[in-house]
Design an enzyme around this catalytic site. Structure first.
Site, PDB file in Angstrom:
ATOM      1  N   LYS A 204       0.826  -1.212   0.000  1.00  0.00           N
ATOM      2  CA  LYS A 204       0.000   0.000   0.000  1.00  0.00           C
ATOM      3  C   LYS A 204       0.853   1.252   0.000  1.00  0.00           C
ATOM      4  O   LYS A 204       0.613   2.199  -0.754  1.00  0.00           O
ATOM      5  CB  LYS A 204      -0.930  -0.042   1.216  1.00  0.00           C
ATOM      6  CG  LYS A 204      -1.808   1.190   1.381  1.00  0.00           C
ATOM      7  CD  LYS A 204      -1.317   2.082   2.489  1.00  0.00           C
ATOM      8  CE  LYS A 204      -2.300   3.224   2.758  1.00  0.00           C
ATOM      9  NZ  LYS A 204      -1.728   4.230   3.681  1.00  0.00           N
ATOM     10  N   ASN A 205       1.896   1.285   0.841  1.00  0.00           N
ATOM     11  CA  ASN A 205       2.712   2.499   0.955  1.00  0.00           C
ATOM     12  C   ASN A 205       3.586   2.743  -0.266  1.00  0.00           C
ATOM     13  O   ASN A 205       4.130   3.836  -0.425  1.00  0.00           O
ATOM     14  CB  ASN A 205       3.571   2.440   2.220  1.00  0.00           C
ATOM     15  CG  ASN A 205       2.748   2.630   3.481  1.00  0.00           C
ATOM     16  OD1 ASN A 205       1.648   3.192   3.439  1.00  0.00           O
ATOM     17  ND2 ASN A 205       3.253   2.144   4.600  1.00  0.00           N
TER      18      ASN A 205
ATOM     19  N   CYS B 296      -5.391   9.040   8.033  1.00  0.00           N
ATOM     20  CA  CYS B 296      -5.579   8.737   9.451  1.00  0.00           C
ATOM     21  C   CYS B 296      -5.209   9.926  10.322  1.00  0.00           C
ATOM     22  O   CYS B 296      -4.262  10.648  10.038  1.00  0.00           O
ATOM     23  CB  CYS B 296      -4.721   7.536   9.849  1.00  0.00           C
ATOM     24  SG  CYS B 296      -5.195   6.002   9.035  1.00  0.00           S
TER      25      CYS B 296
ATOM     26  N   ARG C 244       1.273  15.935  11.342  1.00  0.00           N
ATOM     27  CA  ARG C 244       2.208  15.350  10.388  1.00  0.00           C
ATOM     28  C   ARG C 244       2.458  16.418   9.325  1.00  0.00           C
ATOM     29  O   ARG C 244       1.950  16.347   8.210  1.00  0.00           O
ATOM     30  CB  ARG C 244       1.642  14.071   9.767  1.00  0.00           C
ATOM     31  CG  ARG C 244       1.444  12.970  10.776  1.00  0.00           C
ATOM     32  CD  ARG C 244       1.357  11.611  10.111  1.00  0.00           C
ATOM     33  NE  ARG C 244       0.038  11.387   9.522  1.00  0.00           N
ATOM     34  CZ  ARG C 244      -0.290  10.275   8.873  1.00  0.00           C
ATOM     35  NH1 ARG C 244       0.585   9.313   8.716  1.00  0.00           N
ATOM     36  NH2 ARG C 244      -1.489  10.123   8.366  1.00  0.00           N
TER      37      ARG C 244
ATOM     38  N   ASP D 278       4.176   1.455  11.887  1.00  0.00           N
ATOM     39  CA  ASP D 278       2.934   0.839  11.429  1.00  0.00           C
ATOM     40  C   ASP D 278       2.717  -0.560  11.991  1.00  0.00           C
ATOM     41  O   ASP D 278       1.601  -1.089  11.917  1.00  0.00           O
ATOM     42  CB  ASP D 278       2.925   0.756   9.895  1.00  0.00           C
ATOM     43  CG  ASP D 278       2.600   2.089   9.229  1.00  0.00           C
ATOM     44  OD1 ASP D 278       2.260   3.037   9.962  1.00  0.00           O
ATOM     45  OD2 ASP D 278       2.694   2.182   8.003  1.00  0.00           O
TER      46      ASP D 278
ATOM     47  N   ARG E 229      -8.650   0.850   3.657  1.00  0.00           N
ATOM     48  CA  ARG E 229      -7.652   1.691   3.007  1.00  0.00           C
ATOM     49  C   ARG E 229      -6.350   0.939   2.768  1.00  0.00           C
ATOM     50  O   ARG E 229      -5.579   1.312   1.875  1.00  0.00           O
ATOM     51  CB  ARG E 229      -7.347   2.940   3.856  1.00  0.00           C
ATOM     52  CG  ARG E 229      -8.456   3.984   3.897  1.00  0.00           C
ATOM     53  CD  ARG E 229      -8.004   5.222   4.668  1.00  0.00           C
ATOM     54  NE  ARG E 229      -6.716   5.668   4.155  1.00  0.00           N
ATOM     55  CZ  ARG E 229      -5.638   5.889   4.910  1.00  0.00           C
ATOM     56  NH1 ARG E 229      -5.685   5.683   6.211  1.00  0.00           N
ATOM     57  NH2 ARG E 229      -4.521   6.304   4.367  1.00  0.00           N
TER      58      ARG E 229
END
Length: 439
Positions: free
Chosen positions: A30-31, A124, A129, A314, A406
């Protein structure tokens, strides 16, 4: 005037406490893919991405890219992207504001057009951030930033971006990738110092180099980009998702009776696996798979999150659930997002013995977890709740599961294949909205 409307949402229901067994195959990262898709904007021809996970973040990116003028076709786990029709236009704010990784459009649009207008990113809620590092890099290359309501405009006033020496004050995956995207077509050389080293960065650089970019040093803390005028099409295989793999390993250690996890790159999970072995988790590691045995007598450990190759932030949330089953007192110290402990409150409601202080949590175990109603407050909290629900006796209801969707592809079916009793139900929720129209 504020009125009440009824919205329909999904919840995941788990009948837990049942041992799991079998095999599961990890999807593409995903990242990685949330950066790879915007990166294709820089190409002058068709780019095919293989191993793209079926997650909602990908669906949002496809929708945004299509609105911008790209032609995208999905064939099973491949995306065929033709970016030649992409227009330089303001991003669709609703989708942008729900997607943290939308900030990668800053770098790709700057790299292609020398300007970008994008809404502030969502995703999220993990506390502040800031994107200051991104803006600092863009400004060093000649782009100026102005705010217009809820959107940000970056522009070079018609001049091409210029290579620059950029030092990242904080190690940041997003800022490192965004700087690479902007620099890949800039005039001259860009040097990024104190760059992030995550595998996802190497994945993005591999794609760009296969498109004709000149980038060296990915995976180290110094990345050198020599700008090129054009990038061509290519085909690229997305790396496996190390966070999804780590989640299933934690799940297998918590309640598995022998689970094999396929499509895993051990070198991406070395620090995580080292901590699991310290807990006493018994595993057999092969070239592209990990077999997790049935576990007994897990030991308490201490972890401290840090940038790659350290312990991934994570992964601390799903691992916290496993810690509730270890003998002794475990401790988690969070250095990346110090507010990343919302899952602990949900675990406490399920019977976990956890104390949370600023930037850390102490977990005493083992604890018997019981099913109840919980909330997936963010993506990785959702992963922790899935592991907890499978481990707990009785029925667990997980709400706000859009966070889980997600980042975890086909999560329901993958768990059913392991023997989990899991299903979804639709619920209705009242929500207030402001219907006042400006005159």
């Amino acid at each position: 005037m504020k009125e009440l409307i009824i919205i329909k949402m999904k919840k995941i229901v788990i009948n837990g406490g049942r041992p799991l067994k079998g095999e599961v195959t990890i999807s593409g990262a995903k990242n990685s893919v949330v950066a790879l898709i915007p990166a294709t904007i820089l190409a002058d021809d068709i780019v095919t991405l293989d191993g793209v996970p079926d997650i909602s973040d990908v669906a949002s990116l496809i929708e945004i890219m299509t609105i911008m003028g790209a032609k995208i076709e999905r064939k099973e786990d491949s995306l065929i992207i033709d970016p030649r029709g992409v227009k330089n236009m303001p991003m669709p704010f609703g989708k942008i504001n729900s997607l943290r990784a939308s900030y990668y459009f800053y770098g790709s649009l700057l790299g292609r057009y020398g300007q970008a207008t994008v809404g502030l990113p969502g995703g999220c809620d993990l506390g502040p951030r800031p994107i200051d590092l991104h803006l600092k890099a863009f400004e060093a290359m000649g782009a100026a930033m102005t705010m217009d309501g809820s959107s940000m405009k970056l522009a070079t006033d018609g001049k091409p971006l210029q290579g620059a020496n950029i030092y990242m004050d904080t190690v940041s995956v997003g800022a490192t990738i965004n700087t690479i995207l902007a620099a890949v077509k800039a005039e001259g050389r860009t040097v990024i110092e104190n760059a992030a080293r995550e595998p996802e960065i190497i994945d993005v650089v591999t794609l760009l180099n296969n498109m004709g970019a000149h980038i060296r040093g990915a995976g180290t803390d110094i990345i050198i980009i020599d700008g090129v005028p054009h990038l061509h099409g290519t085909r690229h295989q997305v790396i496996p998702d190390r966070i999804e793999a780590g989640t299933y390993i934690a799940l297998a250690a918590a309640i598995g009776e022998g689970i094999q996890i396929n499509n895993v790159l051990y070198e991406h999970l070395e620090s995580y696996i080292a901590k699991l072995e310290e807990m006493g988790v018994r595993m057999t590691i092969s070239e592209d798979s990990i077999f997790v045995e049935k576990q007994t007598d897990l030991k308490a450990i201490q972890i401290k999150t840090s940038p790659y190759p350290g312990f991934a932030t994570d992964l601390q949330q799903p691992l916290t659930t496993l810690m509730t089953q270890a003998y002794g007192e475990s401790k988690v110290v969070e250095t990346i997002y110090i507010e990343r402990f919302k899952h602990c409150g949900e675990l406490q409601r399920m019977g976990a013995n956890i104390e949370v202080s600023t930037g850390s949590a102490s977990i005493k175990g083992p604890s018997s977890l019981f099913g109840t109603k919980v909330v997936a407050t963010d993506l990785r909290c959702g992963a922790a709740m899935l592991v907890a629900g499978l481990l707990a006796e009785g029925i667990t209801e997980i709400h706000d599961v859009y966070h889980i969707d997600r980042g975890y592809a086909e999560i329901d079916q993958k768990l059913k294949n392991l023997g989990a009793v899991i299903w979804r139900e639709t619920i209705e929720r009242l929500q207030r909205y402001n219907n006042i129209k400006e005159k």
